[in-house]
Scaffold this active site. Structure first.
Site, PDB file in Angstrom:
ATOM      1  N   GLY A  10       0.790  -1.088   0.111  1.00 54.42           N
ATOM      2  CA  GLY A  10       0.073  -0.097   0.095  1.00 54.42           C
ATOM      3  C   GLY A  10       0.924   1.296  -0.072  1.00 54.42           C
ATOM      4  CG  PHE A  11      -0.110   6.165   0.344  1.00 54.75           C
ATOM      5  CD1 PHE A  11       1.315   6.619  -0.190  1.00 54.75           C
ATOM      6  CD2 PHE A  11      -0.376   6.672   1.342  1.00 54.75           C
ATOM      7  CE1 PHE A  11       1.758   7.984  -0.227  1.00 54.75           C
ATOM      8  CE2 PHE A  11      -0.127   7.958   1.698  1.00 54.75           C
ATOM      9  CZ  PHE A  11       0.989   8.502   1.001  1.00 54.75           C
ATOM     10  CG  ASP A  31      -0.718  -5.520  -0.122  1.00 51.75           C
ATOM     11  OD1 ASP A  31      -0.369  -4.311   0.537  1.00 51.75           O
ATOM     12  OD2 ASP A  31      -1.897  -5.518  -0.672  1.00 51.75           O
ATOM     13  CG  ASN A  32      -5.849  -8.244   0.388  1.00 53.56           C
ATOM     14  OD1 ASN A  32      -5.659  -7.099  -0.009  1.00 53.56           O
ATOM     15  ND2 ASN A  32      -6.988  -8.695   0.951  1.00 53.56           N
ATOM     16  N   GLY A  36      -3.709  -2.181  -2.243  1.00 49.72           N
ATOM     17  CA  GLY A  36      -2.207  -1.971  -2.566  1.00 49.72           C
ATOM     18  C   GLY A  36      -1.856  -2.366  -4.182  1.00 49.72           C
ATOM     19  CG  LEU A  76       1.149  -0.492   7.803  1.00 50.37           C
ATOM     20  CD1 LEU A  76       2.080   0.183   6.895  1.00 50.37           C
ATOM     21  CD2 LEU A  76       0.873   0.941   8.703  1.00 50.37           C
ATOM     22  CB  THR A  95     -10.942  -5.414   6.246  1.00 54.05           C
ATOM     23  OG1 THR A  95     -11.890  -5.981   5.089  1.00 54.05           O
ATOM     24  CG2 THR A  95      -9.562  -5.482   5.730  1.00 54.05           C
ATOM     25  CB  ALA A 117      -1.834   1.554  11.085  1.00 54.21           C
ATOM     26  CE1 TYR A 149     -10.544   2.798   8.437  1.00 53.60           C
ATOM     27  CE2 TYR A 149     -10.570   5.204   8.782  1.00 53.60           C
ATOM     28  CZ  TYR A 149      -9.952   4.084   8.390  1.00 53.60           C
ATOM     29  OH  TYR A 149      -8.606   4.175   8.165  1.00 53.60           O
TER      30      TYR A 149
END
Ligand code: UDP
Length: 334
Positions: A10-11, A31-32, A36, A76, A95, A117, A149
């Site tokens: 990701g970023f 990472d899936n 990302g 993250l 998630t 995070a 969220y």
């Protein structure tokens, strides 16, 4: 040191990986690719110290192996961006909550340090800026999807802190404020990449609401520096720490600044929230971090100026455009 980074493509994950590799650490990315991208990490392959797994945290056997192999886990991986959250609330909640739970459980078996995070969204509608880590969380009703969220991330925080208190698993919780920089896409609704892209394309810069709401934008290099310094000090363990920049700007002023710095001819348009998101959407009017705790723990506070950030993001989009522009046709005379 060996770092396992979930959401590593990701970023923020890709910038963190880059920094860690540059100082000689090894990174393993999980990472899936839901948000990302391989484009974010392709350039890191040459280091020889990066390994990546395109898989889900739900692959518990893989997760156990990767946790076993790591010294530190940076979690993250999460559903990000207000737009995604409004559109896919089930995915967001599942998630965020299930992912963190699995990471903490796996890390606990091996007693590995976890940095997880969280987000400035957890402060919600609290108007008492700057936000200190011990401030009240003021969320809206459960009928308004946006708050799912913040609530899911707040639950992640409770869970992480409980693992520390009850099971002595070393954890650090970071609350990331608006983080921006090269490689962030506007696809998930984030304001700065959207404004810059719109300005460069000479399309209307679309400010949601009346534009009087403000944010503070932190350069991803500073964010990553903060995270690394926190992981490098034992005093961070068991703590919740804001990571962000304190330079505040309204979205209207941001639109004007982006337009000026990119020399764009774009008009600035105001779009009502119910058109931009969903009917009844609630925004936060101000969001400013206190970074006193970060500074006290690490001696560091993010300070990259907004002008410099906008220029870096602009350069990124220009480069991307050049790279994707069709090459001028070449002909060979025979
Ligand atoms: N925003 C905007 N235009 C956009 C995207 C976002 O005016 O194209 C506004 C949004 O309503 C919010 C602020 O910019 O007030 C920051 O939005 P973002 O999604 O980047 O982050 P947030 O702080 O909401 O998590």
């Amino acid at each position: 040191m060996r770092y396992l980074i979930t959401g590593g493509a990701g970023f923020i994950g890709s910038h963190l990986s880059e920094r860690l590799l540059a100082r000689g650490d090894r990174v393993v990315l999980l990472d899936n690719l839901s948000t990302g991208s391989m484009d974010n990490i392709r350039h890191l392959k040459t280091s020889g110290q990066m390994e990546y797994h395109l898989d889900n945290i739900e692959n518990l056997q893989l997760l156990a192996e990767l946790v076993d192999d790591a010294d530190v886990i940076v979690h993250l991986a999460a559903a990000v961006g207000v737009k995604l959250i409004v559109e896919s609330p089930v995915r967001t909640i599942e998630t965020n909550v299930n992912g963190t739970q699995r990471i903490l459980e796996a890390a606990c078996k091996k007693r590995k340090l976890v940095l997880t995070a969280s987000t400035s969204e957890v402060y919600g509608k609290n108007t008492n800026v700057p936000f200190h880590e011990d401030a009240d969380l003021v969320l809206g009703p459960t009928t308004k999807g946006r708050w799912s969220y913040a609530a899911s991330k707040a639950l992640d925080e409770f869970l992480a802190l409980s693992y520390w208190k009850e099971k002595r698993l070393p954890v650090i919780v970071v609350r990331l404020f608006n983080t921006v920089g090269p490689r962030q896409t506007g696809r998930y609704g984030m304001v700065l990449p959207n404004f810059v892209k719109q300005a460069l394309d000479n399309e209307p810069i679309r400010v949601y609401g009346n534009g009087k709401q403000s944010r503070c934008f932190c350069d991803v290099r500073d964010t990553v520096e903060g995270l690394i310094r926190l992981m490098d000090t034992e005093r961070s363990v068991g703590e919740v720490v804001n990571v962000g920049n304190t330079e505040e700007i309204t979205m209207e002023a941001l639109a004007r600044l982006v337009k000026a710095r990119t020399h764009s001819a774009s008009p600035i348009e105001f779009v009502p929230y119910d058109q931009a998101y969903e009917p009844g959407f609630e925004d936060m009017m101000r969001r400013v971090p206190s970074v006193d705790k970060l500074q006290a723990l690490t001696g560091f506070r993010p300070q990259t100026s907004l002008n410099e950030i906008i220029d870096r993001v602009t350069a990124f989009f220009r480069q991307k455009e050049e790279a994707s522009a069709p090459r001028a046709a070449t002909s060979t005379a025979v």
